[in-house]
Scaffold this motif. Structure first.
Motif, PDB file in Angstrom:
ATOM      1  N   GLN A   1      20.411  21.566 -25.022  1.00 25.12           N
ATOM      2  CA  GLN A   1      20.224  21.805 -26.455  1.00 25.12           C
ATOM      3  C   GLN A   1      18.749  21.866 -26.832  1.00 25.12           C
ATOM      4  O   GLN A   1      18.386  22.516 -27.811  1.00 25.12           O
TER       5      GLN A   1
ATOM      6  N   GLN B   1      22.765  22.847 -31.400  1.00 29.00           N
ATOM      7  CA  GLN B   1      24.006  22.234 -30.949  1.00 29.00           C
ATOM      8  C   GLN B   1      25.058  22.453 -32.028  1.00 29.00           C
ATOM      9  O   GLN B   1      24.801  22.214 -33.213  1.00 29.00           O
TER      10      GLN B   1
ATOM     11  N   ILE C   1      21.072  14.402 -30.166  1.00 31.93           N
ATOM     12  CA  ILE C   1      21.887  15.614 -30.121  1.00 31.93           C
ATOM     13  C   ILE C   1      23.276  15.266 -30.638  1.00 31.93           C
ATOM     14  O   ILE C   1      23.900  14.325 -30.144  1.00 31.93           O
TER      15      ILE C   1
END
Length: 386
Positions: free
Chosen positions: A97, A103, A118
């Motif tokens: 990511q 994401q 994330i």
């Protein structure tokens, strides 16, 4: 392990090496993707095949269907070099990511970088439960607002107290603590608007109740007459994280207000930018909850590339839960909900902290894999006198 893969493994483990993954010879999409998969596997990347494909898709923009239809199609020299560089960095355990910059969360693309966690699919459980609780509050008439309506009549005619209490009747306020990328706050805002549009509280016909009951006499329902009745405020101690969160709100056109705060510290004055933030119908949070001693055991992607302050929950992992649960009582309206994401083994500890602090209807929701993921509790609606 094949000899070729063993050579790649040896190269992958060399520190300070550059351009360890090189594409030469045949440059078809299928060849590049297969070689990248082998290289990432040799570097210990768990989902090597998936990551090799996603990076190929990111660089070339090709769809899965188009790839399957013509795997022999070749990349341009520029695409080949870009793909090799990204695969090389992924082999060094830089999160996928961070390489693509995005994401997906709740079906929406969120900007991410090294300053925020994330977003994980596990956290979608928290968003889904929060939406369900908001629906329940709407269907039940927001009982905390019903009690406040009676109190408004006795509040001073002028001043912030009456204004604050009246606001609670007309505007649902949700606070997202430790917002990070803003994925929870932004998702709640967008999904609520998508399903319910702009709403406001409207009184409906009074119904008599038992005088000995603690239920109020006035009920409320949602009406479609005013904008902005669901108001979400999101806070984080990290200004760098808030920059990411604000950008995600801008990109997704979500009306969220962001505040820099160490948990509730910015809300203690009760007034901020001339608007009252001190009364919330719901508080949600995915706080740091990893035990300090365990952080070094996490995967390299997490340990070395995600912000430690967003991971470290103290010696027993419960430091932030203690503070949030204890202090949230000063900021939740009667009948309001507190929703907290937890680690898979923290169900009993966090549930007990809620009960010790007077929360009712303490519940635990599981995520899709079946792990305990969210603990929720409700503030008492009123003090019943026997």
């Amino acid at each position: 392990m094949k000899h070729a893969e063993g050579q790649e493994l040896s190269e992958c483990k060399k520190s300070g090496a550059s351009s360890r993954f090189v594409l030469n010879g045949e440059n078809s999409l299928a060849f590049a993707c297969k070689k990248a998969e082998a290289f990432l596997t040799s570097c210990g990347i768990e989902d090597a095949a998936v990551d090799a494909w996603l990076l190929l898709e990111y660089v070339t923009g090709i769809s899965r269907a188009a790839y399957l239809a013509d795997r022999d199609n070749c990349m341009s020299e520029e695409q080949r070099d870009a793909y090799a560089a990204l695969v090389d960095r992924r082999g060094a355990h830089i999160p996928l990511q961070h390489l693509t910059g995005e994401q997906e969360f709740m079906g929406m693309p969120f900007l991410v970088n090294e300053h925020v966690l994330i977003p994980r699919q596990d956290t979608e459980t928290l968003v889904e439960l929060a939406l369900a609780k908001l629906e329940q509050l709407a269907a039940a008439g927001m009982e905390s607002g019903q009690i406040l309506q009676e109190s408004v009549q006795n509040a001073p005619a002028d001043g912030s107290i009456r204004e604050s209490m009246q606001k609670a009747l007309t505007e649902i306020q949700v606070l997202d603590l430790c917002t990070g990328s803003g994925c929870i706050a932004v998702s709640l805002t967008k999904l609520w608007e998508r399903h319910y549009g702009k709403t406001s509280w409207q009184p409906r016909q009074e119904s008599p109740t038992d005088r000995n009951s603690c239920r109020p006499r006035q009920e409320y329902q949602f009406g479609q007459t005013a904008a902005g009745s669901l108001r979400i405020i999101a806070s984080d101690i990290s200004e760098k994280a808030l920059i990411v969160a604000r950008e995600n709100a801008r990109r997704l056109q979500a009306d969220v207000q962001f505040v820099r705060s160490d948990l509730f510290s910015a809300f203690c004055t009760r007034k901020l930018n001339k608007r009252d933030f001190s009364t919330f119908h719901m508080i949600v949070s995915n706080p740091p909850y990893i035990r300090s001693s365990v952080i070094e055991e996490l995967s390299e992607e997490v340990r070395a590339h995600e912000p430690r302050m967003a991971l470290d929950g103290g010696e027993d992992g419960l430091e932030f839960y203690r503070r949030i649960i204890r202090e949230s009582r000063e900021y939740l309206l009667p009948g309001g909900w507190l929703l907290l994401e937890i680690g898979f083994d923290q169900r009993e500890a966090v549930s007990e902290l809620m009960r010790q602090n007077g929360f009712l209807t303490v519940q635990v929701a599981k995520d899709l894999p079946g792990h305990d993921r969210v603990v929720s509790g409700q503030m008492p609606l009123c003090e019943c006198v026997g």
